[in-house]
Design an enzyme around this catalytic site. Sequence first.
Site, mmCIF file in Angstrom:
data_model
loop_
_atom_site.group_PDB
_atom_site.id
_atom_site.type_symbol
_atom_site.label_atom_id
_atom_site.label_comp_id
_atom_site.label_asym_id
_atom_site.label_seq_id
_atom_site.Cartn_x
_atom_site.Cartn_y
_atom_site.Cartn_z
ATOM 1 N N ARG A 82 39.552 53.854 115.802
ATOM 2 C CA ARG A 82 39.151 54.534 114.569
ATOM 3 C C ARG A 82 39.086 53.551 113.402
ATOM 4 O O ARG A 82 38.185 53.625 112.560
ATOM 5 C CB ARG A 82 40.159 55.667 114.282
ATOM 6 C CG ARG A 82 39.693 56.643 113.229
ATOM 7 C CD ARG A 82 40.576 57.871 113.210
ATOM 8 N NE ARG A 82 41.939 57.572 112.772
ATOM 9 C CZ ARG A 82 42.931 58.460 112.807
ATOM 10 N NH1 ARG A 82 42.730 59.684 113.267
ATOM 11 N NH2 ARG A 82 44.143 58.138 112.395
ATOM 12 N N LYS A 184 38.598 56.813 107.914
ATOM 13 C CA LYS A 184 39.843 56.866 107.150
ATOM 14 C C LYS A 184 39.761 55.845 106.020
ATOM 15 O O LYS A 184 40.256 54.728 106.124
ATOM 16 C CB LYS A 184 41.034 56.590 108.080
ATOM 17 C CG LYS A 184 42.240 57.428 107.741
ATOM 18 C CD LYS A 184 43.257 57.447 108.853
ATOM 19 C CE LYS A 184 44.555 58.065 108.403
ATOM 20 N NZ LYS A 184 44.524 59.540 108.321
ATOM 21 N N GLU A 220 38.425 70.691 107.143
ATOM 22 C CA GLU A 220 39.834 70.351 107.323
ATOM 23 C C GLU A 220 40.549 70.419 105.993
ATOM 24 O O GLU A 220 39.992 70.908 105.008
ATOM 25 C CB GLU A 220 39.972 68.975 107.988
ATOM 26 C CG GLU A 220 39.342 67.832 107.220
ATOM 27 C CD GLU A 220 39.675 66.474 107.832
ATOM 28 O OE1 GLU A 220 40.815 66.267 108.256
ATOM 29 O OE2 GLU A 220 38.789 65.609 107.850
HETATM 30 C C1 LIG Z 1 44.736 60.732 108.999
HETATM 31 C C2 LIG Z 1 44.021 62.012 108.793
HETATM 32 C C3 LIG Z 1 44.201 63.109 109.653
HETATM 33 C C4 LIG Z 1 45.215 63.133 110.764
HETATM 34 O O1 LIG Z 1 44.953 62.208 111.771
HETATM 35 P P1 LIG Z 1 46.060 61.741 112.798
HETATM 36 O O2 LIG Z 1 45.389 60.676 113.576
HETATM 37 O O3 LIG Z 1 46.423 62.903 113.637
HETATM 38 O O4 LIG Z 1 47.225 61.271 111.983
HETATM 39 C C5 LIG Z 1 43.430 64.240 109.427
HETATM 40 N N1 LIG Z 1 42.554 64.309 108.414
HETATM 41 C C6 LIG Z 1 42.365 63.274 107.560
HETATM 42 C C7 LIG Z 1 41.381 63.422 106.453
HETATM 43 C C8 LIG Z 1 43.097 62.099 107.722
HETATM 44 O O5 LIG Z 1 42.899 61.090 106.874
#
Ligand SMILES: *Cc1c(COP(=O)(O)O)cnc(C)c1O
Length: 340
Positions: A82, A184, A220
């Site tokens: 990622r 991210k 989300e």
């Molecule tokens: C980091 C993040 C998550 C959760 O991801 P994990 O890999 O399970 O920690 C979900 N949504 C967003 C916007 C994020 O930045």
Amino acid sequence: MEKKNIDWSNLGFGYVQTDKRYVSTYKDGAWDDGVLTEDATITMSECACVLQYAQTIFEGIKAYTTADGRIVTFRPDLNAERFANSAARMEMPVFPKDRFVDSIKQVVKANEAYVPPYGTGATLYIRPYMFGINPVIGVKPATEFQYRVFTTPVGPYFKGGAKPITIRVSDFDRAAPHGTGHIKAGLNYAMSLHAIVDAHNKGFDENMYLDPQTRTKVEETGGANFLFVTKDNKVVTPKSPSILPSVTRRSLMYVAQKYLGLEVEEREVLFDEVKDFAECGLCGTAAVISPVGKIYDHGKEICFPSGMEKMGPTITKLRETLTGIQMGTIEAPEGWIVEV
Ligand SMILES: *Cc1c(COP(=O)(O)O)cnc(C)c1O
């Protein structure tokens, strides 16, 4: 290994400086070898690209002690993958995936005294990140970058049991259509700061973001993916090109199907059907899964049958199974648990 004198069970989620961090610099088209350092500060030009144009990405992972005393991390290969996708989308050089995993192991090992003991509920949170560091004033990507990893011990996410939270449907968007919602990047979080402060001011724990184009589909929250459970016990998660692919959510969907024998669906979820679900949870590294009891939508309320007192039965089972896999009390799928 002598542990630090920390009250593990009462730690919050805040920055606690640990002894060592990892730094690697990208310059003249190549990454250097990288080192562990005790220096927790960064010195850069006032015109550094990250400061002016927010060219920065990050990851979040945990290290913890298993029931049999090993220090492990959970699926770091998925974070490496990622992080590489985030870098490519932000016009940053990819930090090689094997070096990403290796750097995490190095930093955790160097800060072993801060890895909370088994049974405390606390973990060592790991933060890999990368940013453009050379001066940039005409808008363009940086040419020099730093990749860094630091750790900080964090307390149990739920102190005294996981109480369901109340979230609201947000009038702000977190990601534009065809934008950067799926990576991210710090910029997504900058976008969400006003929305979360506003939500808290109005008494809500989190924002539910809908798809920015039509405002009819569930996306989300600011930092966690949704999982829903239908009344006939199917596990459903929204699918959208602007959702960040959570490692926890992908793992929980696997657990639902392969360990609990439940039917799973990753598909578009209309906001209109949310009222018909039996349970709702938010998935992310920090909490694994936190239950949602109520959704507030412009004067109307959706109250899930699981209520405001405790997690619903299926979300509880999902959470117990995944944390059991992580802590080594339930057998893990091949490659999920990586020893430091
Ligand atoms: C980091 C993040 C998550 C959760 O991801 P994990 O890999 O399970 O920690 C979900 N949504 C967003 C916007 C994020 O930045």
